[in-house]
Write an enzyme that holds these catalytic residues in place. Structure first.
Site, PDB file in Angstrom:
ATOM      1  N   LYS A  36       0.917  -1.172  -0.012  1.00 46.01           N
ATOM      2  CA  LYS A  36       0.044  -0.088  -0.058  1.00 46.01           C
ATOM      3  C   LYS A  36       1.051   1.167   0.020  1.00 46.01           C
ATOM      4  CE  LYS A  36      -0.405   0.127   4.887  1.00 46.01           C
ATOM      5  NZ  LYS A  36      -1.421   0.074   6.065  1.00 46.01           N
ATOM      6  N   TYR A 276      14.415  32.346   1.341  1.00 42.47           N
ATOM      7  CA  TYR A 276      13.266  33.172   1.707  1.00 42.47           C
ATOM      8  C   TYR A 276      13.377  33.740   3.141  1.00 42.47           C
ATOM      9  CZ  TYR A 276      10.629  31.923  -2.368  1.00 42.47           C
ATOM     10  OH  TYR A 276      10.255  31.660  -3.896  1.00 42.47           O
TER      11      TYR A 276
END
Length: 384
Positions: A36, A276
């Site tokens: 999964k 940033y």
């Protein structure tokens, strides 16, 4: 066209881990390989054929879409089991192609009987019991109705398994809860058997259960994280391996490596901010490498100013804010870093390694979370 990073899967590690799993559970217990979450980030299309080559005999998925992919890449050569979601309109495909699936509520049970009768093939079902997880599974007061339906339509259902799932077998804190679940499961199986309902296999254990509770292995174990070379928790590793600090070796090998390349190298002057905002100030002249991987590629923004990577056999720090597509590394003390140099985000380089577990040390991500968040479009390839 090559991407900004790539994932390598080690054939040798898979072989090693499968050998360990087989020695752990013994010859009489089937290992169902749980794939999964895109095979825990390793990639269904790449990992499943490799697992098949190394001896996998059964696969488990969460939903029908994953089961469809596994069925395709294995050409239907091995059984596939859906543990979670399958829509009613997907049942015909599953039954027609011999896909096994959990049944834990009456709508699915009645609908699969209806579809099986229509196409003339039995539904291969695993009856899930609610034992204390309180998520999915038939409560015990519903079992008489389950028995009634199964016995009334014997040609429409084939009972491949009776199962449950433990609520946190990886943690010592859950010991008594898991023990109670184990006892309740045995009680449910006994009740069903007394009423002429027996299954081909009993299964309750995930990776943690298989490691910590040998009696929970029964006829099959559903192994997820362990097959990829990771322990379900540090507690599991300590209890099983009991390291004393001298001569202890992890019997598992990590299958996955995640790598990129240096995109640019530049010098930043003392007193300048990097990236940033103002999250990192250069307190001296530093050399900065730009790497074309960011949170858009699965490298968490929470690793800003805390993450690590390997460059030219040296461990270096992530500095500044991790961007959507970029991160910055401080390579001041690494000689000769150039554009195109290999950068290891997960895996080994020389004598050093970056483990998936280390991401948990620097962020709030679990092993499972980081792996399954790796984008599906990162190229994956098999290496020795």
């Amino acid at each position: 066209m090559e991407g900004t990073s790539y994932i390598e899967l080690s054939k040798e590690a898979v072989e090693n881990n499968f050998s360990y799993l087989n020695s752990l559970v013994g010859p009489d217990t089937l290992v169902s390989h749980v794939v999964k979450g895109n095979a825990y980030g390793h990639g269904i299309d790449t990992y499943v054929p490799l697992a098949l080559e190394k001896g996998a005999k059964h696969f488990s998925t969460f939903d029908a879409h994953e089961a469809y992919k596994v069925h395709q890449v294995t050409d239907g050569k091995v059984p596939v089991m859906i543990m979670g979601m399958i829509l009613n309109d997907q049942l015909e495909w599953a039954i027609e192609n011999g896909i096994e699936f959990f049944v834990f509520e009456f709508d699915r049970l009645r609908e699969c009987i209806k579809v099986a009768k229509k196409i003339g093939k039995p539904a291969l079902i695993h009856i899930e019991l609610e034992t204390g997880m309180n998520r999915t599974g038939f409560e015990f007061d519903k079992l008489n109705e389950v028995l009634r339906l199964v016995h009334y339509y014997p040609d429409q259902v084939e009972i491949k398994g009776i199962c449950t799932h433990y609520a946190g077998a990886e943690s010592f804190a859950n010991f008594f809860r898991v023990k109670a679940q184990f006892q309740k499961f045995k009680k449910g199986v006994k009740f069903l058997a007394k009423n002429n309902l027996k299954a081909e296999r009993l299964h309750t254990a995930c990776s943690a259960g298989a490691v910590r509770f040998p009696k929970s292995r029964f006829d099959m174990v559903r192994i997820g994280i362990l097959q990829y070379g990771f322990w379900p928790s540090q507690e599991t590793y300590i209890e099983k391996i009991k390291p004393v600090g001298i001569g202890d070796e992890d019997p598992l090998k990590r299958v996955i490596s995640w790598k990129s390349r240096v995109m640019d190298v530049k010098t930043v002057n003392q007193g300048e901010y990097i990236g940033y905002g103002m999250s990192y100030l250069a307190t001296s002249e530093i050399k900065v490498a730009t790497i074309p991987v960011g949170y858009g590629h699965g490298f968490s923004r929470s690793l800003s100013n805390t993450g690590r990577a390997l460059v030219k056999n040296s461990r270096v720090s992530v500095i500044g804010t991790v961007n959507m597509n970029l991160m910055l590394l401080d390579v001041t003390h690494v000689d000769g870093v150039e554009k195109g140099d290999e950068v290891v985000l997960i895996g080994n380089q020389g004598d050093l390694s970056i483990s998936v577990a280390s991401f948990g040390d620097f962020s709030d991500q679990l092993n499972y979370e980081l792996l399954t968040r790796l984008p599906r479009d990162i190229p994956r390839k098999i290496v020795k």
